[in-house]
Design a protein around this motif. Structure first.
Motif, PDB file in Angstrom:
ATOM      1  N   LEU A  92      -7.923   3.552  -3.233  1.00  0.00           N
ATOM      2  CA  LEU A  92      -6.908   3.230  -2.224  1.00  0.00           C
ATOM      3  C   LEU A  92      -5.575   3.890  -2.549  1.00  0.00           C
ATOM      4  O   LEU A  92      -4.884   4.410  -1.651  1.00  0.00           O
ATOM      5  CB  LEU A  92      -6.746   1.718  -2.087  1.00  0.00           C
ATOM      6  N   VAL A  93      -5.205   3.900  -3.838  1.00  0.00           N
ATOM      7  CA  VAL A  93      -3.965   4.571  -4.253  1.00  0.00           C
ATOM      8  C   VAL A  93      -4.090   6.067  -3.977  1.00  0.00           C
ATOM      9  O   VAL A  93      -3.166   6.714  -3.470  1.00  0.00           O
ATOM     10  CB  VAL A  93      -3.647   4.285  -5.731  1.00  0.00           C
ATOM     11  N   LEU A  94      -5.258   6.653  -4.328  1.00  0.00           N
ATOM     12  CA  LEU A  94      -5.496   8.067  -4.069  1.00  0.00           C
ATOM     13  C   LEU A  94      -5.417   8.359  -2.570  1.00  0.00           C
ATOM     14  O   LEU A  94      -4.831   9.361  -2.154  1.00  0.00           O
ATOM     15  CB  LEU A  94      -6.872   8.471  -4.614  1.00  0.00           C
ATOM     16  N   LEU A  95      -5.972   7.479  -1.758  1.00  0.00           N
ATOM     17  CA  LEU A  95      -5.921   7.641  -0.312  1.00  0.00           C
ATOM     18  C   LEU A  95      -4.484   7.588   0.194  1.00  0.00           C
ATOM     19  O   LEU A  95      -4.078   8.390   1.039  1.00  0.00           O
ATOM     20  CB  LEU A  95      -6.779   6.549   0.344  1.00  0.00           C
ATOM     21  N   ALA A  96      -3.677   6.647  -0.316  1.00  0.00           N
ATOM     22  CA  ALA A  96      -2.270   6.526   0.078  1.00  0.00           C
ATOM     23  C   ALA A  96      -1.490   7.763  -0.333  1.00  0.00           C
ATOM     24  O   ALA A  96      -0.691   8.310   0.432  1.00  0.00           O
ATOM     25  CB  ALA A  96      -1.654   5.267  -0.526  1.00  0.00           C
ATOM     26  N   VAL A  97      -1.714   8.237  -1.579  1.00  0.00           N
ATOM     27  CA  VAL A  97      -1.014   9.431  -2.058  1.00  0.00           C
ATOM     28  C   VAL A  97      -1.417  10.640  -1.215  1.00  0.00           C
ATOM     29  O   VAL A  97      -0.578  11.473  -0.855  1.00  0.00           O
ATOM     30  CB  VAL A  97      -1.301   9.656  -3.561  1.00  0.00           C
ATOM     31  N   ALA A  98      -2.690  10.748  -0.848  1.00  0.00           N
ATOM     32  CA  ALA A  98      -3.149  11.849  -0.012  1.00  0.00           C
ATOM     33  C   ALA A  98      -2.505  11.780   1.367  1.00  0.00           C
ATOM     34  O   ALA A  98      -2.108  12.807   1.939  1.00  0.00           O
ATOM     35  CB  ALA A  98      -4.668  11.819   0.101  1.00  0.00           C
ATOM     36  N   GLY A  99      -2.371  10.586   1.917  1.00  0.00           N
ATOM     37  CA  GLY A  99      -1.717  10.417   3.235  1.00  0.00           C
ATOM     38  C   GLY A  99      -0.256  10.827   3.179  1.00  0.00           C
ATOM     39  O   GLY A  99       0.237  11.530   4.062  1.00  0.00           O
ATOM     40  N   VAL A 100       0.448  10.375   2.141  1.00  0.00           N
ATOM     41  CA  VAL A 100       1.862  10.743   1.988  1.00  0.00           C
ATOM     42  C   VAL A 100       1.979  12.247   1.785  1.00  0.00           C
ATOM     43  O   VAL A 100       2.859  12.915   2.354  1.00  0.00           O
ATOM     44  CB  VAL A 100       2.515   9.943   0.828  1.00  0.00           C
ATOM     45  N   GLY A 101       1.099  12.817   0.988  1.00  0.00           N
ATOM     46  CA  GLY A 101       1.119  14.268   0.760  1.00  0.00           C
ATOM     47  C   GLY A 101       0.868  15.038   2.047  1.00  0.00           C
ATOM     48  O   GLY A 101       1.531  16.044   2.320  1.00  0.00           O
ATOM     49  N   ALA A 102      -0.091  14.576   2.840  1.00  0.00           N
ATOM     50  CA  ALA A 102      -0.366  15.235   4.119  1.00  0.00           C
ATOM     51  C   ALA A 102       0.838  15.132   5.046  1.00  0.00           C
ATOM     52  O   ALA A 102       1.210  16.104   5.715  1.00  0.00           O
ATOM     53  CB  ALA A 102      -1.595  14.607   4.772  1.00  0.00           C
ATOM     54  N   TRP A 103       1.471  13.955   5.068  1.00  0.00           N
ATOM     55  CA  TRP A 103       2.655  13.790   5.908  1.00  0.00           C
ATOM     56  C   TRP A 103       3.771  14.719   5.440  1.00  0.00           C
ATOM     57  O   TRP A 103       4.442  15.354   6.264  1.00  0.00           O
ATOM     58  CB  TRP A 103       3.105  12.332   5.865  1.00  0.00           C
ATOM     59  N   LEU A 104       4.001  14.798   4.121  1.00  0.00           N
ATOM     60  CA  LEU A 104       5.030  15.692   3.591  1.00  0.00           C
ATOM     61  C   LEU A 104       4.714  17.153   3.901  1.00  0.00           C
ATOM     62  O   LEU A 104       5.615  17.941   4.219  1.00  0.00           O
ATOM     63  CB  LEU A 104       5.198  15.483   2.090  1.00  0.00           C
TER      64      LEU A 104
END
Length: 154
Positions: free
Chosen positions: A15-27
């Motif tokens: 879940l943390v990896l998924l959140a970090v991936a989402g934030v990275g994609a948004w950035l």
């Protein structure tokens, strides 16, 4: 509920990896938009500079866009000064036209009054000539007045 918390605890890393991936994609998407906006701004600046007769690129004495900025400011100042001068000239022309109209109205009023007075004098001279059965110098002066001519000198 306990099962849910235990499942979340077990999958916390994912879940943390998924959140970090989402934030990275948004950035990443936001960065792409920022780069596109910057490229668009530069393209627009280059077009503006070309229309102003200047160059966007840097020179030995000025940074990129500095010469163009100065040229565009000069053109904007010229446009403002030209608009101000045009407004002043238009106001002066309108004032002069208003003065001419006022003078023309006064002259027309004076001419109408003079014509009315000449017609009144002609009627009086005509009545006097008919009464006396004599056309004299005053009658001819009244005719000249109706015609807009000045009376003869004595």
């Amino acid at each position: 509920m306990t099962k849910l918390f235990s499942w979340l605890k077990a999958e916390l890393g994912f879940l943390v990896l998924l959140a970090v991936a989402g934030v990275g994609a948004w950035l990443y998407v936001d960065g792409q938009r920022a780069r596109a906006d910057a490229a668009d701004a530069v393209a627009r600046a280059e077009k503006i500079c070309a229309r102003a007769g200047s160059d966007w690129s840097a020179t030995e004495k000025a940074t990129r866009g500095a010469l163009c900025l100065a040229k565009v400011r000069d053109l904007a100042d010229f446009r403002t000064a030209a608009a101000d001068e045009s407004a002043r000239a238009m106001a002066a022309a309108m004032a002069a036209a208003q003065d001419r109209t006022l003078k023309d109205n006064q002259a027309a009023r004076a001419a109408a009054e003079a014509a009315r007075a000449a017609a009144t004098r002609m009627e009086a001279a005509d009545a006097e000539a008919e009464r006396r059965n004599l056309v004299d110098r005053e009658w001819f002066a009244a005719v000249n007045g109706v015609a807009g001519l000045r009376p003869p000198s004595r």
